[in-house]
Design a protein around this motif. Structure first.
Motif, short mmCIF file in Angstrom:
data_model
loop_
_atom_site.label_atom_id
_atom_site.label_comp_id
_atom_site.label_asym_id
_atom_site.label_seq_id
_atom_site.Cartn_x
_atom_site.Cartn_y
_atom_site.Cartn_z
N MET A 1 24.29 53.22 134.19
CA MET A 1 23.43 52.80 135.29
C MET A 1 23.65 51.31 135.59
SD MET A 1 21.15 55.16 136.29
CE MET A 1 20.50 56.73 135.73
N ARG A 6 13.94 44.49 140.35
CA ARG A 6 12.93 44.80 141.36
C ARG A 6 12.83 43.62 142.32
NH1 ARG A 6 8.14 48.09 140.94
NH2 ARG A 6 8.67 48.40 138.77
N ALA A 36 18.71 60.39 135.21
CA ALA A 36 17.83 59.54 136.00
C ALA A 36 17.00 58.70 135.04
CB ALA A 36 16.93 60.37 136.90
N GLN A 39 11.27 53.30 135.66
CA GLN A 39 10.69 52.04 135.22
C GLN A 39 9.22 52.04 135.64
OE1 GLN A 39 10.97 47.54 136.74
NE2 GLN A 39 12.88 48.20 135.79
N TRP A 46 13.86 50.37 131.41
CA TRP A 46 14.10 51.68 132.00
C TRP A 46 14.09 52.73 130.90
CZ3 TRP A 46 14.48 52.61 137.19
CH2 TRP A 46 14.68 51.50 138.02
N LEU A 60 9.28 52.93 139.57
CA LEU A 60 10.63 53.02 140.13
C LEU A 60 11.36 54.19 139.49
CD1 LEU A 60 11.72 49.27 139.94
CD2 LEU A 60 11.78 50.62 142.03
N ARG A 62 15.54 55.71 139.45
CA ARG A 62 16.91 55.59 139.92
C ARG A 62 17.74 56.74 139.36
NH1 ARG A 62 18.87 50.09 136.71
NH2 ARG A 62 18.96 50.96 134.60
N ASN A 84 23.35 57.47 142.54
CA ASN A 84 23.29 56.01 142.71
C ASN A 84 22.26 55.60 143.77
OD1 ASN A 84 25.45 55.52 140.82
ND2 ASN A 84 26.87 56.25 142.39
N THR A 85 21.06 56.12 143.61
CA THR A 85 19.95 55.82 144.52
C THR A 85 18.76 55.31 143.71
OG1 THR A 85 20.61 57.45 146.18
CG2 THR A 85 18.29 56.84 146.14
N GLN A 86 18.06 54.32 144.26
CA GLN A 86 16.85 53.81 143.62
C GLN A 86 15.73 53.72 144.65
OE1 GLN A 86 16.97 50.46 140.79
NE2 GLN A 86 15.43 49.46 142.05
#
Length: 216
Positions: A1, A6, A36, A39, A46, A60, A62, A84-86
């Motif tokens: 990751m 943030r 995945a 947080q 994480w 959060l 991701r 690869n998305t948050q």
């Protein structure tokens, strides 16, 4: 990751309207293929997320490389996350005035939203449902659409499969309607691009991480 911090502020948003909908107290990680991480609000570490993990206000999530996820948002709404998305979850109720906020922020990557038709409010409360991205704001009423935020170019791409949405660049305050089967692009310092028809390639790319029956 990849290590992502943030952001210290959120300037622009991607879905905004005051709607009478049923509030969601949490968002559930409904299904996961790959890896995945979550947080928790106010934390700096994480942790590995698993199916049925619940996300609450200011959490959060991701999704890793070569991974996809589906979140259940409310009673019937879903969010599909590309690899690869948050995103950030905001679920908050203000007592005075009575306003329930349900916000999703797409920091980077792509998220496909399925928002069911809005039902009338029976409790005299106001509901503010938004999806933020780095560059735009989109008003929705029962629709399915994709938001893709590119970190390198700083642009947001909006693809609408069903329904009609209103999108605008907040800094320039210029809006454009985007209907079913159309797309647009919003950059930080430019007006939204005139909507153009979705191409077969656009749908083919979506099918790589969103189940084809969902796109039908």
């Amino acid at each position: 990751m990849p290590k992502i911090c943030r952001p210290w502020f959120i300037t622009l948003c991607l879905v905004s309207y005051v709607f009478p909908v049923q509030p969601a107290s949490s968002v559930i990680l409904d299904s996961l293929a790959g890896k995945a991480q979550v947080q928790r609000a106010g934390k700096g570490t994480w942790h590995t997320a698993q199916t049925k993990t619940r996300l609450y206000n200011n959490d959060l999530i991701r999704v890793g490389d070569k991974s996809t996820a589906r979140l259940k948002w409310g009673e019937a709404d879903h969010i599909y996350l590309r690899s690869n998305t948050q995103i950030l979850i905001n679920l908050h109720e203000n007592k005075q005035p009575s306003l329930i906020s349900q916000h999703i922020t797409v920091f980077y990557g792509a998220a496909f939203f399925i928002i069911k038709a809005i039902m009338p409010s029976l409790d005299n409360k106001r509901y503010d449902t938004k999806v933020y991205s780095p560059t735009s704001i989109v008003a929705i009423r029962g629709t399915s659409f994709c938001v893709a935020a590119d970190k390198e170019s700083g642009k947001t791409e909006l693809l609408v499969l069903n329904g009609t949405v209103l999108t605008r660049n907040i800094l320039r305050n210029v809006s454009v309607f985007v209907g079913s089967g159309y797309k647009t692009e919003i950059a930080i310092n430019t007006d939204p691009v005139k909507p153009s028809p979705l191409l077969k390639d656009d749908i083919s790319l979506l099918k790589k991480w969103v189940p084809p029956p969902v796109l039908a």
